[in-house]
Design an enzyme around this catalytic site. Structure first.
Site, PDB file in Angstrom:
ATOM      1  N   ARG A 179       1.175  -0.722  -0.032  1.00 33.74           N
ATOM      2  CA  ARG A 179      -0.256  -0.036  -0.132  1.00 33.74           C
ATOM      3  C   ARG A 179       1.100   1.689   0.046  1.00 33.74           C
ATOM      4  O   ARG A 179       0.436   2.096  -0.114  1.00 33.74           O
ATOM      5  CB  ARG A 179      -1.276  -0.205   1.121  1.00 33.74           C
ATOM      6  CG  ARG A 179      -2.132   1.238   1.171  1.00 33.74           C
ATOM      7  CD  ARG A 179      -3.005   0.867   0.413  1.00 33.74           C
ATOM      8  NE  ARG A 179      -4.253   2.452   0.099  1.00 33.74           N
ATOM      9  CZ  ARG A 179      -3.266   3.606   0.031  1.00 33.74           C
ATOM     10  NH1 ARG A 179      -2.450   3.933  -0.821  1.00 33.74           N
ATOM     11  NH2 ARG A 179      -4.610   4.550   0.193  1.00 33.74           N
ATOM     12  N   LYS A 180       2.040   1.138   0.284  1.00 31.83           N
ATOM     13  CA  LYS A 180       3.118   2.488   0.329  1.00 31.83           C
ATOM     14  C   LYS A 180       3.711   2.262  -0.794  1.00 31.83           C
ATOM     15  O   LYS A 180       3.677   1.654  -1.915  1.00 31.83           O
ATOM     16  CB  LYS A 180       4.056   2.571   1.397  1.00 31.83           C
ATOM     17  CG  LYS A 180       3.166   1.689   2.796  1.00 31.83           C
ATOM     18  CD  LYS A 180       1.960   2.386   3.287  1.00 31.83           C
ATOM     19  CE  LYS A 180       2.084   1.838   4.561  1.00 31.83           C
ATOM     20  NZ  LYS A 180       0.642   2.211   5.384  1.00 31.83           N
TER      21      LYS A 180
END
Ligand SMILES: *Cc1c(COP(=O)(O)O)cnc(C)c1O
Length: 380
Positions: A179-180
């Site tokens: 998600r980063k």
């Protein structure tokens, strides 16, 4: 469906993972060491210690400070829940501070409001990649002996006063969850400018061993390790680090692309009255880890209705940043009023933004958001 986020992974990462497997050394070893060096250089920190996630990096950071039951650690409720949980892992009490509405970050004023005699540390989150005002909070905390640990999970590639976020951090924790911006599948890093903290963190992630398994292997002769203290297995694997090295080499390109797409979102949404969107603060630049918007008060539609409407139309948006104090895991946990946090978490949402997002997809997102905002509340 336009996803909210998609990691930018390709053949190079696959080859790097494959080479690590074929090397025969798959656990923490030379690739982890190389990734640590490269990451420390990129964020201008003196030391980097690779771990299994940002969550475990935060746990190690608080453990290094000897945070224990009876201690308080100030955290924003407005964060991924791992920020607060790390405090509970140490048996200490997370104390929720409110945030600034403009950035979603803690400020010196919101932290000062909750400091007590028992405050040992503050976990300062650079929320969604927006740099928090570290200097102001350190100026408040330093004289009181309160350490500022930076939760930079989302902030690789963001800058603060002209240098990378984390450059001057006492300790900063980073995430490589998909998600980063850059990913190793799962993974994290602890950076610090204190050599003794770095050395102990390297033992803490590896069962408290005095000599790492990799060092014993490369040392040739018989080296017998000892176990200095009860610690953890929070290691990263060489397969992950090999992927991380490739991802890190792409970070600048990823940030450039996200900032260009974010500028385009700003233009596309400029005429929506009252809509507030994430921007660079005065003191730095964001990597736009998430493109959040806060719905205008005038709009009668609920945030969840907007999300549902977008999903129906093929746009996968997400609720904005969560607030830990509203989750069942923190039910009954005492806290002061958190008005800015509650306004932000109930009225914000995250729009799709990732390296491969096309301008046409972006146009669709903006159009669908506009349409969703015109929905009267009564229609649902
Ligand atoms: C994602 C995130 C974490 C957790 O990172 P993991 O690597 O998944 O453990 C912690 N804090 C913040 C602010 C995050 O966004």
């Amino acid at each position: 469906m336009i996803p909210v986020m998609k990691p930018w992974l390709g053949a190079e990462e696959a080859e790097a993972a494959s080479a690590a497997v074929l090397s025969g050394w798959v656990a923490q070893g030379p690739k982890v060491a190389a990734f640590e060096d490269a990451f420390a250089r990129r964020v201008a920190a003196l030391h980097a210690v690779a771990v299994s996630s940002c969550t475990t990096a935060l746990h190690v950071a608080l453990h290094l400070l000897d945070v224990r039951p009876g201690d308080e650690v100030v955290v924003p409720s407005l964060s991924f829940i791992a920020t607060a949980n790390a405090v509970r892992y140490c048996g200490a009490t997370p104390v929720f501070a409110d945030v600034e509405p403009e950035t979603g970050n803690l400020s010196a004023a919101t932290v000062e409001a909750v400091l007590t005699e028992r405050t040992r540390a503050v976990i300062l989150v650079h929320q969604a990649g927006v740099p928090a005002d570290v200097d102001a909070i350190r100026a408040l905390c330093g004289p009181r002996g309160v350490t500022v640990v930076e939760d930079a999970a989302c902030a690789a590639g963001s800058t603060y006063r002209g240098v990378p976020v984390g450059a001057d951090a006492e300790m900063a924790a980073w995430s490589f969850h998909p998600r980063k911006l850059i990913t190793t599948g799962e993974g994290g890093m602890l950076t610090t400018n204190h050599p003794e903290w770095a050395a102990r963190a390297k033992r803490l992630r590896e069962h408290g061993m005095s000599v790492s398994a990799a060092e014993r292997h490369s040392g040739g002769g018989a080296v017998v390790e000892s176990y200095q203290e009860t610690a953890f297995n929070y290691r990263m694997t060489d397969i992950q680090a090999a992927v991380g090295l490739v991802q890190l080499s792409k970070l600048d390109a990823i940030v450039r692309r996200r900032r260009a797409l974010a500028a385009r979102y700003h233009e596309l949404l400029a005429d929506v009255p009252g809509l507030r969107a994430v921007r660079d603060p005065e003191h730095g630049t964001t990597n736009y880890q998430s493109f959040w918007v806060v719905l205008p008060d005038e709009v009668a539609v609920s945030r969840n209705d907007v999300l549902a409407r977008l999903a129906e139309r093929g746009v996968s948006a997400r609720r904005g940043i969560m607030a830990a104090h509203l989750e069942p895991a923190y039910a009954g946990h005492p806290h002061l009023d958190l008005p800015a946090t509650e306004a932000f978490t109930t009225r914000s949402l995250i729009l799709p933004l990732y390296h491969d997002l096309t301008e046409a997809q972006q146009d669709t997102v903006a159009e669908e958001l506009r349409a969703a905002l015109r929905l009267p509340l009564a229609s649902h």
